[in-house]
Design an enzyme around this catalytic site. Structure first.
Site, PDB file in Angstrom:
ATOM      1  N   GLU A 258     -12.504 -12.281 -11.380  1.00 43.69           N
ATOM      2  CA  GLU A 258     -12.073 -12.073 -10.027  1.00 43.69           C
ATOM      3  C   GLU A 258     -12.587 -11.597  -8.643  1.00 43.69           C
ATOM      4  OE1 GLU A 258      -8.686  -9.989  -8.356  1.00 43.69           O
ATOM      5  OE2 GLU A 258      -7.073 -10.487  -9.809  1.00 43.69           O
ATOM      6  N   GLU A 307      -1.912 -15.657  -0.126  1.00 41.55           N
ATOM      7  CA  GLU A 307      -0.137 -15.442  -0.795  1.00 41.55           C
ATOM      8  C   GLU A 307       0.361 -14.635   0.228  1.00 41.55           C
ATOM      9  OE1 GLU A 307      -0.825 -15.099  -5.596  1.00 41.55           O
ATOM     10  OE2 GLU A 307      -2.849 -14.162  -4.722  1.00 41.55           O
ATOM     11  N   LYS A 310       1.731 -10.827  -0.886  1.00 39.48           N
ATOM     12  CA  LYS A 310       0.375  -9.646  -1.416  1.00 39.48           C
ATOM     13  C   LYS A 310       0.830  -8.209  -0.443  1.00 39.48           C
ATOM     14  CE  LYS A 310      -1.806  -9.837  -4.735  1.00 39.48           C
ATOM     15  NZ  LYS A 310      -2.925 -10.748  -4.584  1.00 39.48           N
ATOM     16  N   GLU A 316      -4.997  -8.252   2.241  1.00 40.98           N
ATOM     17  CA  GLU A 316      -4.463  -9.065   0.545  1.00 40.98           C
ATOM     18  C   GLU A 316      -3.414 -10.687   0.756  1.00 40.98           C
ATOM     19  OE1 GLU A 316      -4.326  -7.771  -2.607  1.00 40.98           O
ATOM     20  OE2 GLU A 316      -5.710  -6.140  -1.536  1.00 40.98           O
TER      21      GLU A 316
END
Length: 335
Positions: A258, A307, A310, A316
């Site tokens: 990542e 997302e 998150k 996030e």
């Protein structure tokens, strides 16, 4: 925000060039309630020339959609499943249901047994036994050389990271990670490492320059013996290489499982900064690091989509290269 969208021509040139695409993938994070179907997601990878995917759990719809696409895959074992996989028969069934049932139509590269487990986490005791059982099941299926078994870790395992040549695992993480490194060394698998210059920068903006984190420094920022560092990503990655060497894993490679930069939610989290980071990251991976020059860095960008579930930090929810409606966040021009 739309007015600030960037045109990342070099990004697309890299994705559409057969040689340059080889080390670049994108993580398919799915912690959201507004994402496209698995078939549409895989279609978006294919249409954009993205040749690698990281999937965090064995989502059957995604595995079915990947069949026949030649997209290479990191398949994750969720942290909550680790304890059950310390039983060999359950590990055998997991491999049968989630790998053998789809191989060779799906191109599995690695199984990531757990993500960012810390030595103090309750799941830590299960990581290595689960890795061993998954590996043994793959060996029994004659896939032990083809599909490598590893785990994905993050920077908190390092006790020292500066300068990069002094990188070492902390006294707390040593007893946890050293046996895992021995396993990787024996089986020829890489360590999967999540590398985020963004988090390093926001944790210490007084001492870390933004241009150093974004690959835009005009010259070296750190001199470490004979090695010069012009970007923070290289310094973080080489600290891990040094730590591996110290822990007896000099022959263990690293895959960056990542890396990314958010586009909203904090002062440094802007579309401009995120676009700059992703573009420069892709341009850089073929070069290697000062410690491993010329060795292409297999790297997975985080993530395919924003997302919305998150958290808790707002950032996030804003790491996506694409919005959930499949529109490219950075106005990528696909040639």
């Amino acid at each position: 925000m739309a007015a600030a969208y960037l045109v990342l021509g070099i990004f697309i040139a890299s994705l559409t060039n057969t040689d340059a695409v080889k080390p670049i993938g994108v993580c398919d994070g799915r912690v959201a309630d507004n994402l496209p179907s698995a078939q549409d997601v895989v279609g978006l990878y294919t249409s954009n020339g993205i040749g690698k995917m990281r999937l965090y759990d064995p989502d059957q719809a995604t595995l079915q959609a990947l069949a026949g696409t030649n997209i290479e895959l990191i398949l994750g074992v969720p942290n909550g499943d680790l304890q059950s996989l310390t039983t060999p028969t359950i590990a055998n069934v997991w491999v049968q249901n989630n790998i053998l049932a789809f191989s060779p139509a799906v191109k599995f590269l690695y199984v990531a047994v757990g993500n960012e487990i810390k030595p103090t986490d309750p799941e830590a005791q299960f990581v290595l036994p689960a890795m061993q059982n998954i590996y043994n099941a793959l060996v029994s299926a004659q896939l032990g050389d083809q599909i490598k078994v590893s785990t994905s870790v993050e920077a908190s395992l390092l006790g020292q990271s500066y300068p990069p040549s002094s990188g070492s695992f902390s006294t707390t993480s040593g007893p946890y990670i050293t046996p895992i490194i021995a396993f990787l060394s024996t089986t020829g698998a890489p360590l999967l490492v999540n590398v985020y210059p963004y988090f390093a920068y926001i944790s210490n903006p007084q001492d870390i320059r933004l241009d150093y984190a974004l690959f835009t420094s005009p010259g070296p920022v750190i001199q470490d013996g004979a090695l010069s560092y012009q970007n923070l990503f290289d310094a973080m990655l080489d600290a891990f290489y040094s730590a591996l060497e110290t822990a007896g894993g000099a022959n263990v490679g690293i895959v960056v499982s990542e890396t990314g930069w958010p586009s909203f939610g904090e002062t440094a989290a802007t579309v401009e900064n995120a676009g700059t980071y992703y573009q420069n990251m892709i341009n850089h991976v073929m070069n290697g690091t000062p410690k491993r020059p010329g060795q292409a860095i297999e790297t997975y960008l985080f993530a395919m989509f924003d997302e919305d579930q998150k958290g808790p930090a707002e950032t996030e929810r804003h790491f996506g290269l694409f919005s959930p409606d499949k529109q490219p966040k950075y106005n990528l021009i696909f040639s």
